[in-house]
Enzyme design. Structure first.
Site, PDB file in Angstrom:
ATOM      1  N   THR A  35     116.974  79.831 -52.230  1.00  0.00           N
ATOM      2  CA  THR A  35     115.891  80.641 -52.434  1.00  0.00           C
ATOM      3  C   THR A  35     115.910  81.392 -53.658  1.00  0.00           C
ATOM      4  O   THR A  35     116.772  81.918 -54.093  1.00  0.00           O
ATOM      5  CB  THR A  35     115.497  81.650 -51.289  1.00  0.00           C
ATOM      6  OG1 THR A  35     115.477  80.764 -49.993  1.00  0.00           O
ATOM      7  CG2 THR A  35     114.283  82.526 -51.166  1.00  0.00           C
ATOM      8  N   ARG A  49     109.357  72.856 -40.353  1.00  0.00           N
ATOM      9  CA  ARG A  49     110.207  74.385 -39.902  1.00  0.00           C
ATOM     10  C   ARG A  49     109.882  75.221 -41.168  1.00  0.00           C
ATOM     11  O   ARG A  49     109.547  75.112 -42.435  1.00  0.00           O
ATOM     12  CB  ARG A  49     111.490  73.940 -40.285  1.00  0.00           C
ATOM     13  CG  ARG A  49     112.538  74.878 -40.024  1.00  0.00           C
ATOM     14  CD  ARG A  49     113.048  75.503 -41.512  1.00  0.00           C
ATOM     15  NE  ARG A  49     114.133  76.589 -41.646  1.00  0.00           N
ATOM     16  CZ  ARG A  49     114.453  77.266 -42.556  1.00  0.00           C
ATOM     17  NH1 ARG A  49     113.968  77.186 -43.914  1.00  0.00           N
ATOM     18  NH2 ARG A  49     115.512  78.126 -42.420  1.00  0.00           N
ATOM     19  N   VAL A  50     109.607  76.433 -40.781  1.00  0.00           N
ATOM     20  CA  VAL A  50     109.214  77.713 -41.745  1.00  0.00           C
ATOM     21  C   VAL A  50     110.474  78.792 -41.350  1.00  0.00           C
ATOM     22  O   VAL A  50     110.996  79.060 -40.367  1.00  0.00           O
ATOM     23  CB  VAL A  50     108.153  78.283 -41.269  1.00  0.00           C
ATOM     24  CG1 VAL A  50     107.969  79.519 -42.196  1.00  0.00           C
ATOM     25  CG2 VAL A  50     106.859  77.245 -41.698  1.00  0.00           C
ATOM     26  N   GLY A  51     111.256  78.970 -42.452  1.00  0.00           N
ATOM     27  CA  GLY A  51     112.080  79.895 -42.593  1.00  0.00           C
ATOM     28  C   GLY A  51     111.856  81.537 -42.679  1.00  0.00           C
ATOM     29  O   GLY A  51     110.622  81.821 -42.469  1.00  0.00           O
ATOM     30  N   ASP A  52     112.686  82.086 -43.103  1.00  0.00           N
ATOM     31  CA  ASP A  52     112.509  83.655 -43.178  1.00  0.00           C
ATOM     32  C   ASP A  52     111.581  84.238 -44.523  1.00  0.00           C
ATOM     33  O   ASP A  52     110.987  84.960 -44.382  1.00  0.00           O
ATOM     34  CB  ASP A  52     113.660  84.322 -43.532  1.00  0.00           C
ATOM     35  CG  ASP A  52     114.522  84.100 -44.690  1.00  0.00           C
ATOM     36  OD1 ASP A  52     114.872  82.833 -45.057  1.00  0.00           O
ATOM     37  OD2 ASP A  52     114.801  84.863 -45.727  1.00  0.00           O
ATOM     38  N   THR A  92     117.801  86.013 -49.310  1.00  0.00           N
ATOM     39  CA  THR A  92     118.123  84.813 -49.689  1.00  0.00           C
ATOM     40  C   THR A  92     119.331  84.300 -48.543  1.00  0.00           C
ATOM     41  O   THR A  92     120.377  85.319 -48.040  1.00  0.00           O
ATOM     42  CB  THR A  92     118.438  84.269 -50.943  1.00  0.00           C
ATOM     43  OG1 THR A  92     119.070  83.218 -51.110  1.00  0.00           O
ATOM     44  CG2 THR A  92     119.575  85.326 -51.750  1.00  0.00           C
ATOM     45  N   GLY A 101     118.145  81.345 -43.302  1.00  0.00           N
ATOM     46  CA  GLY A 101     116.809  81.923 -42.852  1.00  0.00           C
ATOM     47  C   GLY A 101     116.753  82.147 -41.501  1.00  0.00           C
ATOM     48  O   GLY A 101     116.138  83.265 -41.145  1.00  0.00           O
TER      49      GLY A 101
END
Length: 311
Positions: free
Chosen positions: A166, A194-197, A217, A220
């Site tokens: 990231t 999928r969605v991360g942080d 970074t 996530g």
């Protein structure tokens, strides 16, 4: 207030042959953002411009260098936040957008919402005149090879994020306003959707003039469990320095959820930190016309801004 910008190009493990390119990439991003600040621009614009530089560089896991999901496609997340009024905009699982961070800022400034995802984000981008690009143009050869490798039986995509991290930036401008921006392609071979942080306020980033700004970074899901960006700022509210808070946040994440990552921080007074619990993290900072940068723990190379333009 003397302006400061800090950027990161992702935490993880970087192949030796790419180290100089990573250093060059974060340096260019930091200098681009600092130029905005030197001309009296806002911290918000500075972090956006810095992140755009890295989204446009195939070396980084954002924009045109994004890793691929399990179906071999690019889905990206991004967030931007203004510490002056806590305004924030984010997008998740977006496709065919060259610079998700620009779309995130439009979500913040042109809608009553904070996060748009997938189809809704695409429709909004079209309404704002952002042109879609062919999905193939966002796929680098390195990302395609990593995707193929992780399709093989026995591979573990979660732990194979070598050199693909990231990107993010934090800054404080001459008026004392702070901002953060973070952008990513996510995890290699992740599930579709999928969605991360990154797109989650308080996890992928947070900015508040009262305290400072953070961009994160790393893994996530671990960052989301800790709400890491907000946690670091909480430590600063308790009296820790930017460096102490960054280390405390990463240590807590390791202790509680066995998670690894990195953070960049700028405080309301202009102090900064770039810390990570992984083997490496590319970072760069410009303050008082001096560029500092590194990849390894305890590495801190320094050069004057006018000299940095030629390295």
């Amino acid at each position: 207030m003397k302006p400061v910008i800090v950027v990161h190009g992702g935490a993880g493990t970087i192949v030796k042959e790419y180290e100089d390119q990573y250093r060059s990439g974060v340096n260019r991003a930091a200098l681009k953002g600092y130029n905005v600040l030197k001309q009296g621009g806002s911290a918000l614009t500075a972090v956006e411009e810095a992140v755009v530089v890295m989204e446009d560089d195939t070396l980084f896991n954002a924009g045109c260098g994004s890793v691929l999901n399990e179906e071999g496609e690019v889905e990206m997340d991004a967030i931007i936040m203004d510490g002056k009024n806590l305004a924030s905009g984010a997008v998740s699982a977006v496709r065919c957008i060259a610079n998700p961070i620009k779309l995130a800022r439009l979500v913040m400034e042109k809608t009553d919402h904070m996060l748009l995802t997938s189809k809704g984000a695409s429709l909004f981008a079209k309404s704002q005149g952002i042109q879609e690009v062919p999905g193939e143009t966002l796929i680098s050869e390195r990302s395609r090879e990593r995707w193929k490798t992780n399709l093989k039986p026995g591979s573990n995509p979660v732990v194979s994020q070598i050199g693909l991290g990231t990107v993010g930036a934090v800054a404080i401008d001459s008026e004392g306003n702070v901002a953060c921006a973070t952008s990513t392609g996510g995890l290699t071979n992740k599930m579709v959707g999928r969605v991360g942080d990154t797109a989650c306020i308080g996890s992928g980033g947070y900015a508040d003039n009262i305290v400072g700004a953070v961009s994160t970074t790393g893994h996530g899901e671990s960052i989301m469990k800790m709400v890491l960006a907000k946690q670091v700022l909480h430590y600063m509210e308790q009296g820790m320095t930017a460096e102490e808070a960054a280390e405390a946040g990463l240590n807590t994440m390791k202790t509680r959820v066995d998670g690894f990552g990195g953070v960049i921080v700028v405080s309301r007074s202009g102090d900064w930190a770039a810390k990570f619990s992984t083997k490496q993290m590319t970072w760069a900072v410009v303050k008082a016309d001096v560029l500092q940068f590194g990849i390894y723990h305890n590495e801190n190379q320094t050069v004057a801004v006018n000299e940095a333009l030629y390295i």
